[in-house]
Design an enzyme around this catalytic site. Structure first.
Site: not given
Ligand code: BDP
Length: 718
Positions: A184-185, A308, A410, A382, A377, A353, A559
């Site tokens: 993923e990413r 998510e 990403e 994000d 984070k 958010r 989103w």
């Molecule tokens: C976002 C990404 C997604 C991740 C999510 C995460 O787009 O793919 O699953 O964060 O950190 O940045 O859980």
């Protein structure tokens, strides 16, 4: 016959040089020192190695030392058991090495802690020796890499006096790797973890991965995606994980896994995953016991829950603390930890958010078990090219908070754009939270000194895959390196990190070094300019996050891009002041006032915190509209400058990597222009103002950019 020998020599030469230049060796190239005088001096200073291989970790240190020195000095360096000559490198602990035990350095070593080391030059029975001493073999290993680095940097090793110990306890890569090997990413090929081949066949690459991590002090690896698959916790997979753990162990690296909250239902056949249900709690306890049976030094779990669409305790009306504590109870007797992610936002669209993680987690401070960390984070949205620091840093005095940085790019150009991320990491770490007055840096939260945290950690989302050079872009290796160095010491400067990395990876030649360093240090701001200047954020294409998409307005509103930039006929930006969403109130004073007040809000975060009229005047004297356009344009022009700078390194940097980077910079310029033109044309539909003088007219109309599809970017399928 002679022909054959010649051919073999030629082939050998080429295969050696090709291997040396394809990027596989990362910053551990141990290139033979070209400066003859320096090489001879080192040869005189180093005559042998004395490391008692009393453990697998010590043996790893010993073989790294020997291979590294021999490669750099071009002579053989024997392992010795007696100090007959000057110039022996003596490495070990007071337990493993009688020489070190006799040096009377207990006091000095006390400060080195578990994983730190000291390196110094001294005389021992009239022999000059270099001592690398530590309290553990792991410390010896880290000291070994430090010593090798000094030579890679061509430093004077005649009279050394070094003390170093990690400022955080747990320094981890988070792999967002799926069991089918997609990442993923991820933009650097498939996952390194070849689950189908494991455990019978173990890729030799795992060892090189471990070496690279150990060389920068990374001591943990979460192997699986936070969007977790419960199968990894089945016996069939656990033996595969154990095989990886076996390779990592000599490099002081523990494995961790992501725990899917609904695993008791999916693989345990229970009816619920309620964290307060006894059967569920027992299931996790047994699962933990089973894991520790095959991996006795298993690190613990990383969990993404109720975020998510991932399952979590809130599905059962329980809190994040209930969920985390259940898992913490399952691993605690084995010494395991739980890293519970704060990247949450619920299924209802929030007013902002950016405020959600704080709102959810601050009330839970003090409610977590001792072996839980909350993983946050770096910024509140994000991993954007620029965000303010996350307001949770400093706001949970009773719960260890650890940052999660994103090494994989990403939102910063995948493995195509040259963007050195150390300045982004550094910006966050050096932000002052004011949690306990001035000087309450995020770095102090992270190292635990601000709140006396019982555990400290830092995580980086990996950018590694199975492409030959590990990261796709040769410069993306620097982001892996930078993360490790900052996890060891969050106070090192980006400039020092770049300097080290370039010398080890490319060259010690001073003009090329200077050129490359400047390119790297400028690169993040350049990307911010052509993507999201002045505090804009989350305006990328939906799905892939590579190109622009300020027009994205469909789907869940938080989103979309329009939710974040809020452009209208009057102006642009998200009002997070007390008159808007009031996200500023989550920061301590005076940070909150700084962001609230237009006169003190940093311009590079202006549109993060304020909705401003198009004709608002910035410090440059330009209007907001003009400044936005000029920044976008400057971003693109700066990529051109990166190209001309890179050309100056031709002949100094090896041809293979020179060509690769040159080609990537061309693509980067093309795509920076797409960002600029797509965003300017779109925002112009609101501002209705002409482009300022000097800004290139877009080549195409807005529709062209809205419909643009990439066919040549890793990680984008169409
Ligand atoms: C976002 C990404 C997604 C991740 C999510 C995460 O787009 O793919 O699953 O964060 O950190 O940045 O859980």
């Amino acid at each position: 016959m002679i022909h054959k020998i010649l051919l073999a020599l030629v082939l050998a030469f080429f295969s050696v040089s090709l291997e040396a230049e394809d990027g596989y060796k990362l910053w551990l190239r141990y290139e033979k020192i070209g400066d003859q005088q320096l090489r001879e001096q080192y040869q005189k200073q180093i005559s042998g190695i004395m490391i008692v291989s009393s453990s697998a970790v010590a043996a790893a240190a010993s073989s790294e030392m020997q291979a590294g020195l021999e490669s750099m000095l071009g002579i053989s360096i024997p392992q010795v058991s007696k100090l007959r000559k000057n110039g022996v490198i003596v490495a070990g602990t007071p337990q493993s090495s009688p020489v070190i035990a006799s040096l009377g350095i207990e006091e000095k070593l006390a400060g080195a802690g578990n994983e730190g080391y000291i390196i110094y030059t001294t005389a021992y029975k009239r022999r000059k020796i270099t001592v690398i001493a530590a309290n553990s073999d792991a410390g010896v290993l880290y000291g070994t890499f430090h010593f090798l680095r000094l030579l890679q940097l061509h430093r004077d090793i005649g009279s050394l006096s070094v003390e170093s110990s990690p400022k955080t306890m747990i320094r981890l890569l988070n792999h967002w790797d799926n069991l089918n090997r997609s990442v993923e990413r991820g933009y650097a090929g498939l996952s390194l973890w070849d689950w189908k081949a494991l455990p019978d066949s173990v890729d030799t690459r795992y060892k090189d991965y471990a070496r690279a991590n150990a060389s920068v002090g990374i001591n943990g690896s979460v192997l699986t995606n936070v969007n977790a698959n419960a199968l990894i916790l089945t016996p069939e997979y656990l033996v595969k994980v154990a095989a990886i753990a076996d390779v990592f162990r000599p490099y002081n690296i523990k494995v961790y896994l992501t725990a899917r909250f609904s695993a008791p239902i999916e693989i345990g056949k229970l009816k619920t995953a309620d964290p307060l249900d006894t059967e569920v709690r027992d299931w996790w306890k047994k699962k933990a016991d089973e894991i520790y049976k095959v991996i006795p030094d298993f690190g613990g779990f990383l969990v993404k829950a109720n975020s998510e669409g991932q399952p979590g305790p809130q599905n059962y009306g329980r809190s994040h603390a209930d969920g985390a504590n259940m898992l913490a109870d399952a691993v605690v007797q084995h010494g395991g930890i739980v890293m519970w992610r704060a990247f949450v936002y619920d299924n209802n669209v929030p007013d902002d958010r950016a405020k959600q993680a704080y709102n959810e987690f601050v009330p839970l401070d003090g409610k977590f078990r001792n072996n839980v960390l909350v993983q946050v984070k770096n910024g509140p949205i994000d991993f954007q090219p620029r965000e303010p620091f996350h307001p949770l840093f400093g706001a949970m005095p009773q719960t260890p908070v650890m940052p999660e940085f994103q090494i994989t790019q990403e939102y910063l150009g995948s493995s195509v754009h040259l963007v050195f991320l150390a300045p982004l990491f550094e910006e966050c770490l050096k932000s002052d939270t004011y949690a306990k007055g001035e000087g309450s840096l995020v770095a102090k939260v992270v190292e635990g000194t601000l709140h006396n945290y019982r555990i400290t950690a830092m995580a980086g989302v990996s950018n590694i895959g199975n492409v030959r050079n590990w990261t796709g872009h040769p410069f993306a290796q620097a982001n892996w390196y930078a993360f490790g160095r900052l996890a060891w010491d969050p106070y090192i400067s980006s400039e020092d990190i770049a300097d080290e990395w370039i010398r080890m990876t490319f060259t010690n030649e001073s003009s090329a070094l200077g050129t490359i360093k400047k390119m790297m240090l400028d690169s993040r701001e350049i990307a911010v300019n052509y993507m999201t200047p002045l505090g804009l954020h989350h305006i990328m294409y939906s799905g892939h996050h590579y190109g622009p998409g300020p027009w994205v307005d469909r789907g869940r509103s938080d989103w979309t891009s329009v939710y974040y930039h809020r452009a209208d006929a009057q102006g642009i930006g998200f009002d997070r002041t007390s008159k808007g969403s009031d996200a500023v109130s989550q920061y301590f004073k005076p940070v909150r006032d700084m962001y609230e007040n237009l006169n003190t809000c940093p311009e590079n975060l202006l549109l993060w915190f304020h909705h401003m009229p198009w004709d608002y005047r910035l410090s440059s004297g330009k209007t907001l509209w003009d400044e936005i356009c000029l920044r976008y344009d400057d971003g693109v022009k700066s990529v051109k400058r990166l190209q001309s700078d890179w050309k100056k390194t031709k002949g100094i940097v090896d041809g293979e990597r020179f060509d690769q980077v040159s080609a990537l910079l061309v693509k980067q310029e093309r795509d920076a222009a797409i960002w600029r033109d797509g965003c300017i044309l779109y925002f112009q539909t609101f501002s209705r103002k002409p482009l300022p003088a000097g800004v290139a007219q877009p080549e195409h109309d807005l529709d062209y950019y809205r419909n643009y599809r990439y066919t040549d970017i890793p990680g984008i399928s169409r």
